[in-house]
Write an enzyme that holds these catalytic residues in place. Structure first.
Site, PDB file in Angstrom:
ATOM      1  N   ASP A  50      36.824  41.619  41.150  1.00 48.60           N
ATOM      2  CA  ASP A  50      35.531  42.126  40.696  1.00 48.60           C
ATOM      3  C   ASP A  50      34.667  40.938  40.278  1.00 48.60           C
ATOM      4  OD1 ASP A  50      33.414  43.471  39.123  1.00 48.60           O
ATOM      5  OD2 ASP A  50      34.689  45.222  39.391  1.00 48.60           O
ATOM      6  N   SER A 107      29.448  47.690  40.020  1.00 52.53           N
ATOM      7  CA  SER A 107      30.778  47.965  40.574  1.00 52.53           C
ATOM      8  C   SER A 107      30.902  49.401  41.062  1.00 52.53           C
ATOM      9  CB  SER A 107      31.847  47.693  39.519  1.00 52.53           C
ATOM     10  OG  SER A 107      31.838  46.334  39.172  1.00 52.53           O
ATOM     11  N   ASP A 158      37.528  52.883  34.848  1.00 53.43           N
ATOM     12  CA  ASP A 158      36.365  52.024  35.075  1.00 53.43           C
ATOM     13  C   ASP A 158      35.930  52.160  36.543  1.00 53.43           C
ATOM     14  OD1 ASP A 158      34.336  50.238  34.549  1.00 53.43           O
ATOM     15  OD2 ASP A 158      35.642  48.550  34.047  1.00 53.43           O
ATOM     16  N   THR A 160      35.560  50.544  39.437  1.00 50.79           N
ATOM     17  CA  THR A 160      36.216  50.188  40.698  1.00 50.79           C
ATOM     18  C   THR A 160      37.386  51.108  41.034  1.00 50.79           C
ATOM     19  OG1 THR A 160      35.507  47.921  40.349  1.00 50.79           O
ATOM     20  CG2 THR A 160      37.240  48.279  41.975  1.00 50.79           C
ATOM     21  N   ARG A 171      28.896  56.540  35.688  1.00 50.84           N
ATOM     22  CA  ARG A 171      30.190  55.884  35.494  1.00 50.84           C
ATOM     23  C   ARG A 171      30.639  55.892  34.034  1.00 50.84           C
ATOM     24  NH1 ARG A 171      29.526  49.517  36.625  1.00 50.84           N
ATOM     25  NH2 ARG A 171      31.357  49.415  35.272  1.00 50.84           N
ATOM     26  N   GLU A 318      42.749  45.775  41.920  1.00 52.84           N
ATOM     27  CA  GLU A 318      41.542  45.109  41.411  1.00 52.84           C
ATOM     28  C   GLU A 318      41.854  44.063  40.339  1.00 52.84           C
ATOM     29  OE1 GLU A 318      37.271  45.986  39.204  1.00 52.84           O
ATOM     30  OE2 GLU A 318      39.026  47.122  38.604  1.00 52.84           O
ATOM     31  N   ASP A 323      35.123  39.491  36.710  1.00 55.09           N
ATOM     32  CA  ASP A 323      33.760  39.950  36.432  1.00 55.09           C
ATOM     33  C   ASP A 323      33.467  39.965  34.933  1.00 55.09           C
ATOM     34  OD1 ASP A 323      31.220  41.373  37.338  1.00 55.09           O
ATOM     35  OD2 ASP A 323      32.036  42.837  35.939  1.00 55.09           O
ATOM     36  N   LYS A 324      34.367  40.535  34.190  1.00 55.50           N
ATOM     37  CA  LYS A 324      34.071  40.713  32.758  1.00 55.50           C
ATOM     38  C   LYS A 324      33.961  39.361  32.042  1.00 55.50           C
ATOM     39  CE  LYS A 324      36.031  45.366  32.769  1.00 55.50           C
ATOM     40  NZ  LYS A 324      34.739  46.053  32.995  1.00 55.50           N
ATOM     41  N   HIS A 327      30.606  37.767  33.095  1.00 56.49           N
ATOM     42  CA  HIS A 327      29.501  38.301  32.280  1.00 56.49           C
ATOM     43  C   HIS A 327      29.410  37.530  30.963  1.00 56.49           C
ATOM     44  CE1 HIS A 327      27.999  41.848  34.376  1.00 56.49           C
ATOM     45  NE2 HIS A 327      29.226  42.247  34.631  1.00 56.49           N
ATOM     46  N   ASP A 365      33.412  43.038  45.016  1.00 54.91           N
ATOM     47  CA  ASP A 365      32.360  44.057  45.052  1.00 54.91           C
ATOM     48  C   ASP A 365      30.968  43.448  44.971  1.00 54.91           C
ATOM     49  OD1 ASP A 365      32.877  43.240  42.468  1.00 54.91           O
ATOM     50  OD2 ASP A 365      33.032  45.249  41.630  1.00 54.91           O
ATOM     51  N   HIS A 366      30.877  42.301  44.297  1.00 45.72           N
ATOM     52  CA  HIS A 366      29.601  41.598  44.128  1.00 45.72           C
ATOM     53  C   HIS A 366      29.914  40.278  43.437  1.00 45.72           C
ATOM     54  CE1 HIS A 366      30.067  42.705  39.953  1.00 45.72           C
ATOM     55  NE2 HIS A 366      30.212  43.966  40.329  1.00 45.72           N
TER      56      HIS A 366
HETATM   57 ZN   LIG Z   1      30.143  43.410  36.190  1.00 44.33          ZN
END
Ligand SMILES: [Zn+2]
Length: 499
Positions: A50, A107, A158, A160, A171, A318, A323-324, A327, A365-366
């Site tokens: 992620d 996500s 979550d 994903t 979500r 995943e 990702d987290k 961020h 995912d991004h």
């Molecule tokens: Zn994110």
């Protein structure tokens, strides 16, 4: 699905041209070609980091293996890129007159793209941009007699993991304590609030505990489930490793002992603990949480026993915390999460090489936070006293130093110097985090100006950058060149002969 097939066909043609003209793949990857794969795919293992952009992979490679090394994912023979854009609420699909893109996905819309083959709005799960429910590839695989697994280092409710096994307008509708309003989206439903009996406003944990979409469910998020959910799981024959009723989380020892056909194991009430924190606190309870590689190994073991029709399995894995922690602009933790994800890829690849009937897809995912590698000793525009204006006036061609007005100086109030692992703690600090690599002489330490890997973040949000896709096994040739995230749905569905 005609649209998806047509888009895929053209993407594949482009992929073939690129592969021939620029020689996608290395000598190392050519030797990893799936010689044992006879073209009949029985299993698909779909792994995603992620928030993992192409530069996350580069930074992980340089940190752990040096400039001349490779992450395991980079040794997969097929390489390509995935476009990730989403849609605005009430948009049509690409190619339709009412299509309205949103260039930066979250996500949820990304998971819906590969799970259901449709573009949707950010925060939507298992519904298109107009709120209509769409079947997911995991539901289709289950219906066709495959065994199914869903693994994440995030809460299993979550976006994903939820994108494969729930349908929700929002979500945030995760459960069990929720405001009914947080599950509604009247912008999508034309001003109307849906009755709570509508699946699309039913908390995601309730859906997961009752629909049996995934046989093996491993991750975090125990606090999302309650005792009624536990009963529902047990009634369906799940071996429940972590009791929602008593809110007792499972450990890696519990996971090792699991042997049921259906297993529900959550190892934290929230997201799983970041790997760096487990490394720094080896005696903590959190250090007993399994790694993503351990959860992947066990899932393959449990699912590999064969489906009702001996069809094989579909497993999604995943690495959520890339990702987290991106961020949070915490490069030290981000790097360890990339490595932990790559270790899970190694497990999947080892299995696929021995099995000969497995398609492994590794993607994201991004991108998250505009992660970048900057030149050692340099600084970014965010740190500069006078950032350049966004025009090319005065920018001398072939001048490799930045054209910053009033000289090339740092703004002391915006750059307090190198800070590793705590970038988010100081809102005024835009300085790089620095790391030693496998190429650095012994004695060079992280967080010093001598360390050779200098990493920065552009923002604390997702970006619209394309993400890499690496794959192995029959069908992976369709994942060369550039594909769209909705094409991944068709590639998996076709590999498992689901449509
Ligand atoms: Zn994110």
């Amino acid at each position: 699905m005609k649209r998806t097939v047509a888009a895929l066909a053209s993407a594949c043609a482009v992929g073939a041209i690129i592969a021939t003209s620029v020689g996608v793949g290395t000598a190392e990857s050519a030797s990893a070609a799936p010689a044992a794969n006879d073209g009949r795919i029985k299993n698909v293992i779909y792994l995603l980091g992620d928030g993992m952009g192409r530069t996350h992979v580069t930074a992980g490679r340089e940190r752990f293996y040096g400039a001349n090394g490779r992450m395991v994912m980079e040794t997969l023979p097929s390489h390509g890129f995935v476009s990730t854009y989403a849609a605005e609420k009430n948009s049509g699909q690409p190619g339709q007159p009412d299509f309205v893109p949103n260039y930066v996905t979250d996500s949820a819309s990304a998971a819906t793209a590969w799970a259901s083959g449709v573009k949707t709005y950010n925060a939507a799960l298992g519904v298109d941009a107009k709120g209509e429910m769409t079947p997911t590839v995991m539901e289709m695989a289950k219906k066709a007699g495959y065994r199914t697994g869903n693994v994440s280092t995030a809460e299993i409710t979550d976006a994903t993991p939820a994108g494969q096994m729930s349908h929700a307008l929002a979500r945030g509708c995760q459960g069990p304590v929720y405001s009914a309003k947080s599950c509604q989206d009247t912008k999508v439903t034309g001003g109307a609030e849906l009755p709570t009996s509508d699946l699309r406003v039913t908390p995601i944990a309730k859906q997961i505990a009752r629909n049996g979409t995934a046989d093996v469910i491993l991750g975090g998020g125990l606090s999302r489930f309650d005792n009624e959910d536990e009963k529902a799981l047990r009634d369906q024959g799940y071996e429940v490793l972590s009791s929602p009723a008593s809110q007792t989380v499972a450990t890696e020892d519990d996971l090792a002992k699991a042997e049921g056909g259906k297993v529900f194991g959550l190892f934290n009430k929230g997201n799983l603990t970041v790997e760096k924190s487990k490394q720094d606190n080896p005696a903590s309870a959190e250090a007993k949480e399994p790694t993503l590689a351990e959860m992947t190994t066990k899932s393959i073991d449990l699912l590999g026993k064969g489906g009702e029709k001996g069809n094989g399995f579909y497993l999604q894995v995943e690495g959520a915390l890339i990702d987290k922690r991106s961020h949070a602009n915490d490069a030290a933790q981000t790097l360890e999460e990339i490595k932990a994800f790559d270790d899970a890829v190694a497990v999947a690849l080892d299995f696929a090489k021995k099995d000969g009937h497995t398609l492994v897809i590794v993607t994201a995912d991004h991108e998250c936070a505009g992660f970048n590698v900057i030149e050692k000793g340099s600084f970014t525009n965010a740190e500069a006293a006078n950032p350049p204006v966004n025009v090319d006036g005065g920018n001398t061609a072939n001048n490799s130093t930045p054209s910053r007005p009033s000289g090339n100086t740092k703004d002391a109030s915006r750059s307090t110097g190198i800070v590793n692992g705590a970038g988010a703690a100081d809102p005024h600090n835009f300085a790089p985090a620095t790391f030693r690599t496998a190429d650095d002489p012994a004695g060079v330490r992280d967080g010093t100006k001598e360390a050779s890997l200098w990493l920065t973040y552009l923002s604390g949000n997702h970006t619209g950058a394309d993400v890499p896709v690496y794959s192995y096994g029959a069908g992976s040739e369709k994942l060369q060149g550039t594909v769209d995230n909705t094409d991944l749905f068709g590639i998996v569905a076709d590999a498992l002969r689901l449509r």
